[in-house]
Design an enzyme around this catalytic site. Structure first.
Site, short mmCIF file in Angstrom:
data_model
loop_
_atom_site.label_atom_id
_atom_site.label_comp_id
_atom_site.label_asym_id
_atom_site.label_seq_id
_atom_site.Cartn_x
_atom_site.Cartn_y
_atom_site.Cartn_z
N GLU A 119 66.32 47.71 49.29
CA GLU A 119 66.60 46.58 49.93
C GLU A 119 68.24 46.57 50.37
O GLU A 119 68.85 46.00 49.41
CB GLU A 119 66.11 45.31 49.42
CG GLU A 119 64.80 44.88 49.71
CD GLU A 119 64.13 45.62 48.58
OE1 GLU A 119 62.60 45.60 48.84
OE2 GLU A 119 64.41 46.25 47.67
N SER A 120 68.70 47.37 51.17
CA SER A 120 70.13 47.28 51.78
C SER A 120 70.96 48.28 50.91
O SER A 120 70.50 49.42 50.71
CB SER A 120 70.58 45.83 51.77
OG SER A 120 70.08 44.93 52.61
N CYS A 134 68.60 42.43 50.99
CA CYS A 134 67.71 41.28 51.69
C CYS A 134 66.46 41.15 51.18
O CYS A 134 66.23 41.31 49.90
CB CYS A 134 67.67 42.15 52.98
SG CYS A 134 66.76 43.69 53.06
N SER A 299 67.77 51.57 57.33
CA SER A 299 69.06 51.24 56.65
C SER A 299 69.91 52.41 56.96
O SER A 299 69.43 53.69 56.98
CB SER A 299 68.92 50.96 55.13
OG SER A 299 68.10 49.62 54.70
N HIS A 312 71.45 47.29 58.75
CA HIS A 312 69.88 47.10 58.35
C HIS A 312 69.08 46.55 59.32
O HIS A 312 69.79 45.55 60.07
CB HIS A 312 70.06 46.46 57.20
CG HIS A 312 70.78 46.91 55.97
ND1 HIS A 312 70.58 47.98 55.16
CD2 HIS A 312 72.12 46.59 55.31
CE1 HIS A 312 71.40 48.54 54.30
NE2 HIS A 312 72.64 47.56 54.51
#
Length: 429
Positions: A119-120, A134, A299, A312
């Site tokens: 996540e990112s 995120c 990403s 992203h």
């Protein structure tokens, strides 16, 4: 006429604003037993994926200085990995676990290490760590871990900043991210966090629309001959062009080929998405580390000397989103902003600029201080021109010399936007 001068400041001990939809969320930790650490047991259960995703990221930046006051030898680059860059992969994994994300890949140069996360992204400099997450990640839960690891490296906290846009789906968030008030209480009262986190929280923009939350705690000891400057530009784009969004679906590309491993297929599709969308042209000369996700999503981290760029993308219908962030320092961001917006053609975007006063003085063109007409983004699309007009503007000065600026831009003639996913390399100042 829309208000271009609205801003609200909120100190950490302020009461909740009843007009903000986020503030109606639960404020307490999920466990009330004083013998149980709320930090250890919060946010361990993921919600089921329901076809939408919280794209806008939470961002944490922590800067440190040596406890003994010594300074590393000067030169074009450190002779070896020092400070936070000396942390092991196991240490970084520990940080990420607290935020409920994992490291997928990494690139390195003599100045920094960049990690693509599930996540990112995570960026590690000798004395600065930047982590963006995120979805329903629990970013602030890693603060105590970072402080402990930094102390082991002989470092103490110098400056910390936390920021995020208001959530699209606030009810999906886990403690301590169910409201900005809860986040501020967590930073201010958690027993494991140090006194240097005594800062202030601010809200930029209209609470009835897109707005941005910022927390800053500044313990920096500045010298009279201080020459370093800092600047971070962030573009958050919503409702991106459907033809562009489709490029970031995994099934748009040939799946695993004969004798191709799963990781090799991921790398091939990641590169194809980068090139087909035109993202590669947004970071000329940089080393790029892209990552495609199943069933959709993308990403990317890029490094160019001391600067990073990260993107992203969550392309789901109804919640499509793309972000672009860089700490590259240039005299004008006009061409870069135009090229980014041209690539994704969103219906609206929110842009922020975080900078110290020295960094702002180095800019020749500032879209946040220009008039509304001069700040419009106008781009040719085939035989027509489309325009994004700045609709709101907010700014604050936080702590000693940290300036935060935020603006909203809206596509004013969406029917003229033509589908041309590979248009690029044209800049309109």
């Amino acid at each position: 006429m829309m208000n271009e001068n609205l801003y609200v400041t909120m100190p950490t001990n302020a009461r909740r604003d009843s007009t903000s939809s986020e503030e109606s969320q639960p404020q307490q930790a999920p466990h009330s037993d004083p013998q149980i650490s709320d930090d250890d047991l919060s946010g361990e259960v993921d919600r089921e994926y329901n076809g939408v995703f919280e794209g806008p990221e939470k961002t944490l930046e922590m800067c440190f200085r040596r406890i003994d006051g010594s300074i590393d030898p000067t030169g074009p680059s450190p002779p070896e990995k020092v400070g936070l860059r000396s942390l092991s992969r196991a240490d970084l994994d520990k940080i990420c676990r607290r935020a409920r994300c994992t490291i997928l890949s990494s690139i390195h140069n003599q100045y920094l290490d960049a990690y693509v996360l599930s996540e990112s992204s995570l960026f590690v400099y000798p004395y600065m760590l930047v982590i963006k997450t995120c979805g329903t990640t629990t970013l602030l839960r890693c603060v105590a871990t970072v402080l402990d690891l930094a102390k082991r490296c002989g470092l103490e906290l110098d400056w910390v900043g936390y920021s995020r846009k208001n959530f699209n789906f606030p009810g999906d968030q886990c403690f301590p991210h169910q409201s900005f008030f809860q986040e501020m209480e967590y930073l201010g009262s958690h027993k494991k966090l140090c006194e240097r986190l005594d800062g202030n929280g601010y809200t930029l923009g209209p609470v009835t629309g897109d707005h941005f939350f910022v927390f800053v705690a500044d313990q920096t000891v500045r010298s009279k001959n201080h020459v370093d400057t800092d600047r971070v530009l962030n573009i958050m784009m919503f409702d991106i062009d459907p033809t562009v969004a489709r490029l970031f679906y995994y099934d748009e590309y040939e799946q695993r080929r004969f004798n191709e491993s799963e990781e090799e297929a991921v790398r091939r599709i990641s590169k194809a998405q980068t090139c087909k969308s035109g993202i590669d042209a947004l970071c000329p000369g940089a080393v790029i580390d892209p990552r495609a996700f199943e069933p959709c999503g993308y990403s990317m981290n890029a490094m160019l000397f001391r600067s990073y760029t990260t993107m992203h993308i969550t392309p789901e219908d109804g919640s499509s989103y793309a972000s672009f962030e860089t700490n590259q320092q240039v005299a004008s961001y006009s061409s870069l902003i135009n090229n980014v917006v041209r690539t994704f053609r969103p219906k609206r975007f929110v842009m922020t600029l975080m900078a110290d006063e020295g960094g702002l003085k180095q800019m020749k063109v500032n879209p946040f201080t220009s008039s509304a007409s001069d700040a419009s983004v106008v781009l040719p699309m085939g035989k027509q021109r489309i325009m994004w007009k700045r609709s709101q503007l907010a700014s604050i000065r936080a702590e000693d010399d940290y300036c935060c600026m935020m603006g909203n831009w809206v596509l004013v003639n969406p029917t003229s936007a033509l589908h041309n996913p590979r248009t690029r390399a044209i800049s309109v100042a």
